[in-house]
Motif scaffolding. Sequence first.
Motif, PDB file in Angstrom:
ATOM      1  N   TRP A   1       0.838  -1.199   0.000  1.00 22.32           N
ATOM      2  CA  TRP A   1       0.000   0.000   0.000  1.00 22.32           C
ATOM      3  C   TRP A   1       0.877   1.254   0.000  1.00 22.32           C
TER       4      TRP A   1
ATOM      5  N   ARG B   1       3.989   1.571  -1.014  1.00 22.84           N
ATOM      6  CA  ARG B   1       4.627   1.692  -2.334  1.00 22.84           C
ATOM      7  C   ARG B   1       3.678   2.374  -3.323  1.00 22.84           C
ATOM      8  N   GLY B   2       2.417   1.939  -3.295  1.00 23.77           N
ATOM      9  CA  GLY B   2       1.428   2.543  -4.188  1.00 23.77           C
ATOM     10  C   GLY B   2       1.247   4.022  -3.925  1.00 23.77           C
ATOM     11  N   GLU B   3       1.216   4.388  -2.656  1.00 23.98           N
ATOM     12  CA  GLU B   3       1.078   5.805  -2.299  1.00 23.98           C
ATOM     13  C   GLU B   3       2.275   6.614  -2.790  1.00 23.98           C
TER      14      GLU B   3
ATOM     15  N   ARG C   1       4.286   5.830  -5.275  1.00 26.84           N
ATOM     16  CA  ARG C   1       4.299   5.834  -6.746  1.00 26.84           C
ATOM     17  C   ARG C   1       3.424   6.946  -7.310  1.00 26.84           C
ATOM     18  N   ARG C   2       2.369   7.306  -6.602  1.00 22.16           N
ATOM     19  CA  ARG C   2       1.425   8.321  -7.081  1.00 22.16           C
ATOM     20  C   ARG C   2       1.934   9.748  -6.854  1.00 22.16           C
ATOM     21  N   ARG C   3       3.048   9.878  -6.185  1.00 20.83           N
ATOM     22  CA  ARG C   3       3.581  11.204  -5.863  1.00 20.83           C
ATOM     23  C   ARG C   3       4.768  11.528  -6.765  1.00 20.83           C
TER      24      ARG C   3
ATOM     25  N   GLU D   1       9.450  13.201  -3.824  1.00 17.55           N
ATOM     26  CA  GLU D   1       8.838  12.928  -2.522  1.00 17.55           C
ATOM     27  C   GLU D   1       9.330  11.617  -1.918  1.00 17.55           C
TER      28      GLU D   1
ATOM     29  N   VAL E   1      10.776   2.377  -4.832  1.00 17.59           N
ATOM     30  CA  VAL E   1       9.877   3.171  -5.677  1.00 17.59           C
ATOM     31  C   VAL E   1      10.668   4.200  -6.480  1.00 17.59           C
TER      32      VAL E   1
ATOM     33  N   LEU F   1      10.743   4.352 -10.516  1.00 20.33           N
ATOM     34  CA  LEU F   1      10.240   5.514 -11.251  1.00 20.33           C
ATOM     35  C   LEU F   1      11.318   6.221 -12.067  1.00 20.33           C
TER      36      LEU F   1
END
Length: 191
Positions: free
Chosen positions: A26, A28-30, A32-34, A38, A135, A139
């Motif tokens: 979870w 990691r997902g958060e 990845r969205r930033r 960050e 992450v 990215l």
Amino acid sequence: MDDKSFWALMNKLSCRPGDRHERLEWLRGELRRRPVAEGAEFQARLEAACAAVATGALWRAVGRIEGGLCSDDGFDYFALWLVAQGQETYQAVLADPDALADVAEVRALAGRHTREWCDDEWPEWEELDYVAQEVFDELTGQEDDCGEAFYEAVEAVQETWVPEEEIDTIEATARAGTPRIDALFPVEASS
């Protein structure tokens, strides 16, 4: 990422359902969205929060809980685990290490030998330290540089911070002791 955003993530992580693997997924997902930056900011704040945990009184309390088995690395992993408990628990334990006796996960270990604890029960969480780098590398495509670009980015963040006044809590908390932790985890008499 400022302190408020960092602690918002930690507070959500502490309440997430599932095992540690699912909770890290979870996070990691958060991340990845930033924006990529960050991730480095998150790691810098994580490291700062963990550094504040390194007090004599907390070393003693963790050693007591873990039956004297807490190594240097183990204490670092404890610091990560404590940060992942959320801001309220983190601050309470920093102010008074005996507040660990109020943490349900710690109380669940009382009266059981460390050999009986499963991996997810130990108040340690090493894997949390790798999430932001994983992450970041994903990215940026920097997976082959052994984390060099990530740690350069973390250092760049840390260099921009204005040092905060250090509060000397080590001596005060060491005098107070940890009577509730001591009662939950008594030293076993030698045979």
